[in-house]
Structure formats: C-alpha cells, structure tokens
Scaffold this motif. Structure first.
Motif, PDB file in Angstrom:
ATOM      1  N   LEU A 134      32.028  17.520   2.924  1.00  0.00           N
ATOM      2  CA  LEU A 134      32.856  16.281   3.195  1.00  0.00           C
ATOM      3  C   LEU A 134      34.017  16.385   2.196  1.00  0.00           C
ATOM      4  N   LYS A 135      35.181  16.389   2.698  1.00  0.00           N
ATOM      5  CA  LYS A 135      36.365  16.585   1.776  1.00  0.00           C
ATOM      6  C   LYS A 135      37.232  15.233   2.087  1.00  0.00           C
ATOM      7  N   ASN A 136      37.590  14.393   0.925  1.00  0.00           N
ATOM      8  CA  ASN A 136      38.550  13.476   0.699  1.00  0.00           C
ATOM      9  C   ASN A 136      38.024  12.644   2.067  1.00  0.00           C
ATOM     10  N   ILE A 156      34.298   2.883   0.128  1.00  0.00           N
ATOM     11  CA  ILE A 156      34.197   3.792  -0.718  1.00  0.00           C
ATOM     12  C   ILE A 156      35.375   4.797  -0.296  1.00  0.00           C
ATOM     13  N   HIS A 157      36.075   5.562  -1.317  1.00  0.00           N
ATOM     14  CA  HIS A 157      37.210   6.545  -0.806  1.00  0.00           C
ATOM     15  C   HIS A 157      37.159   7.847  -1.759  1.00  0.00           C
ATOM     16  N   LEU A 183      33.122  10.137  -5.729  1.00  0.00           N
ATOM     17  CA  LEU A 183      33.701   8.936  -4.969  1.00  0.00           C
ATOM     18  C   LEU A 183      34.200   7.922  -5.713  1.00  0.00           C
ATOM     19  N   ASN A 184      35.204   7.157  -5.217  1.00  0.00           N
ATOM     20  CA  ASN A 184      35.703   6.122  -5.806  1.00  0.00           C
ATOM     21  C   ASN A 184      35.708   4.865  -4.827  1.00  0.00           C
ATOM     22  N   SER A 185      34.930   3.726  -5.529  1.00  0.00           N
ATOM     23  CA  SER A 185      34.830   2.497  -4.817  1.00  0.00           C
ATOM     24  C   SER A 185      35.871   1.112  -5.129  1.00  0.00           C
ATOM     25  N   ASN A 193      30.661  14.234 -10.347  1.00  0.00           N
ATOM     26  CA  ASN A 193      29.923  15.343 -10.861  1.00  0.00           C
ATOM     27  C   ASN A 193      28.320  15.135 -10.689  1.00  0.00           C
ATOM     28  N   PHE A 194      28.027  14.228  -9.593  1.00  0.00           N
ATOM     29  CA  PHE A 194      26.664  13.933  -9.050  1.00  0.00           C
ATOM     30  C   PHE A 194      26.105  15.164  -8.636  1.00  0.00           C
TER      31      PHE A 194
END
Length: 378
Positions: A134-136, A156-157, A183-185, A193-194
């Motif tokens: 998944l990308k972006n 989430i973005h 991810l960014n929430s 880096n998960f």
C-alpha cells in the motif's frame, strides 16, 4: 512465434480489448459481491503485469468502500481452465478505505463475507498473492458509539505498508511478514518503521521480531504468542494463554495523552522489559524491569494468582533491586487524575528522599509478609 506474440500484445493494448476486459472484470466482481465495481482503464503486459486505474468498490448503501488510483499486479502464474491465479505482488497506489459501523453493530463490508455469495462456486477463482504493498493510503473509520478520541485516532493518512512472504495454507494456518508499516493519524500519532513476522497456526497467534517507533515512544518485542485453543472451546477469556518476551518498551505520556488527554504529564515516560507469561488469573513475570522516568525503578520476578479479584489474589514478588526518588515525585506536576499517587504515600515517607529495597513480598494485598533489606536517606 515472435510475430504472433507481437500481434497478441498489440491487441491487448487496444482500447476496444481493454474495454472488454474491464466490462468482464467489473460485471463478474459486481455480481459476486452484489455491489458496484468500476475500473477506469486497464493495461496488460503479456499476462505478466496487470494495471488497473481508478478502481472503485461501493458498499451496499452505494457509498465508497474502496477507491485506489492504481492497482498494479505482477502475475506469476495463470490457469484459465482451473480458474487459478497467483500474483507475485499486488500494489495499491493511493488507496482510500472507508469502514463504517452502524447503530446495530453491522459493518459496511459485511456483505463481502456473506456465505451465500461465497458459496457460489461456479465462478469462483482461487487467488493467491505473495506480496502486498500500500502506497500513500488513507483509512477512515466511523462508529456512532465510539469516543471522540478514538474516532480521530482511526482517521489515518500516509499509510505505507509492505506485506511479504504471504502464505495461506488454510484458514487455520497462515503467515506473513510486515516489512514496513508507516502511518499518520489525525490525533497526532505518527507510527514509523513498524515491522514484524506473523504466524497463525494451531489456534495460536505468534509474532516475532516486532519493532516500532513513534515521535516519542519505542517498542521492541522478541516474541509474543497468544494461545486460544482452550478459549475457542470454553469461550472463557481466562483460558487465553500469553507468552511475551519484551525487549524494550519506552512509552511517553505524550503518546498516552493522544487517547487519554487527562493523563498527560510533561516529561514523564514509562519503561519496561522482561518476560510475562500465563493467563489473566495466573500470571508470571521473569526478570521484569520497569521504571517511571527517573522516579521509580524495579527489577525482579513475580507471580500473581487470582486476578482480576485483587483483594483475593495471591502475590509473590522477588525484587532483586528497587528504588524510588520521592523528592522527584513530590516536585512532579501530575495531572489531576494522577494526584492520588502523591496523596496516597504513607505518612512515614514524608521526610524520605531516596528509598531502595531488595527482598520479597508473599501473601495477599492486606495480609502479606515482607523479607528483605530497605535503605533510605532519612
């Protein structure tokens, strides 16, 4: 031979042929899931690569369930006769997934797992994939009964995800590796880096080499297993067995406050490492190290039998070392909901600065025996 392949390739690139492929794909998928599916355009490279542009899937309320700007599939093998296809990789570029849960607890994707539609074996294909990217991506979740803090967490973005080495033997035996997950929430959480190795086998979830960081916290897990064999039979959560080998947890209160803002305490963090194993009502800890900033620190083993009924839980704690800096604790500006930590301190500690103890506790919360050595700078 080369001429024949060239002709086939150019036929595949014609808009007429692509439209036939699109119509066939969308009609078959729409019919099988009973929802609208559309594809803007398709490119096929000699059965080795399939590119779908503007992929759209609706839910049964005709709202967007999934949209992807591009789906790129690398085809490893294809059998039209046996209706079997193996993808070397599938990449979704700029996917948007919208999950909704209504007042009755039903999800907008439930229809995809409807047994009647899944059992229509005539048009069913066997599909396998080794790698998913998944990308972006974006993920939106809504639930009318969810607290506001959790609602913003699940908006989430900038999702970047790589799943590799996917192996699906059967529903009770599958595995994959998460090579990257970022991810960014909306609530401010930023996961970076998960990665981990995941396996489900013999009713047991197993994770190995799990790592992940945020802007303020860090997690490293050597292994985690959750055994559900007895739970599946009894449906009793006390039959769930857990074995966690935690290398490092460094949890900053800034991350906790993203979900529980009333518990924010500037500069305070919680650290932990060690092994935890057993069940909820019979829990063991081995070489467990924990600290609350520079205020408290412990290192030892423990055994708890009887949780969650803390009043009647048998407790054994063997502390190799423990210390508390009560001067620092008194100076700490705690949020209102944590002020009890100061007010509940015994009166005899009022003049104590540093306090340390090594030894053991045995017994119950209100009836125990302690044997060890204590030191303080009274």
């Amino acid at each position: 031979m080369i001429l024949s392949l060239s002709i086939v390739y150019f036929v595949f690139q014609t808009s007429y042929f692509q439209r036939i492929v699109i119509n066939k794909l969308t009609s078959n998928i729409s019919e099988s899931i009973d929802a609208k599916v559309s594809i803007g355009s398709v490119n096929i490279a000699l059965f080795r690569k399939l590119v779908l542009n503007d992929v759209y899937i609706s839910d049964q309320q005709k709202d967007t369930l999934l949209y992807a700007g591009k789906l790129i599939a690398g085809i490893d093998s294809l059998s039209l006769k046996n209706k079997n296809i193996h993808f070397k990789s599938i990449s979704l570029v700029k996917p948007n997934l919208n999950i909704r849960r209504n007042d009755n607890g039903k999800y907008n994707f439930d229809f995809l797992f409807n047994r009647d539609s899944l059992s229509q074996g005539g048009n069913k294909w066997n599909i396998h994939c080794s790698r998913v990217e998944l990308k972006n991506g974006n993920f939106h979740y809504s639930d009318p009964k969810m607290k506001e803090e959790f609602k913003t967490l699940l908006q989430i973005h900038k999702i970047d995800l790589i799943l590799d080495d996917l192996k699906f033997i059967e529903a009770t035996n599958f595995s994959f590796n998460i090579e990257k997950f970022n991810l960014n929430s909306d609530n401010g959480l930023k996961l970076m880096n998960f990665s981990t190795s995941f396996q489900y086998i013999d009713s047991t979830f197993i994770l190995r080499r799990l790592t992940g960081i945020t802007a303020s916290s860090q997690l490293k897990v050597d292994s985690l297993s959750i055994d559900l064999k007895k739970y599946y039979i009894s449906n009793n959560p006390f039959d769930i067995k857990v074995d966690l080998l935690l290398r490092k947890l460094d949890l900053d209160s800034r991350d906790i406050s993203l979900l529980y803002p009333d518990y924010y305490c500037e500069g305070l963090s919680f650290g932990m490492s060690g092994r935890l194993s057993g069940k909820i009502n019979e829990l063991k800890g081995k070489r467990v190290k924990a600290n609350l900033g520079d205020i408290t620190r412990i290192n030892g083993d423990f055994y708890l039998n009887g949780l969650p009924d803390i009043e009647n839980t048998y407790i054994f704690i063997n502390l190799f070392e423990s210390s508390a800096n009560l001067n620092e604790l008194r100076k700490l500006v705690l949020p209102e909901k944590l002020e009890f930590i100061k007010t509940k301190l015994p009166k005899f500690l009022d003049n104590v600065g540093m306090f340390s103890y090594h030894g053991n506790f045995t017994g119950f919360k209100n009836d125990f025996v302690a044997y060890g050595t204590a030191y303080s700078n009274l």
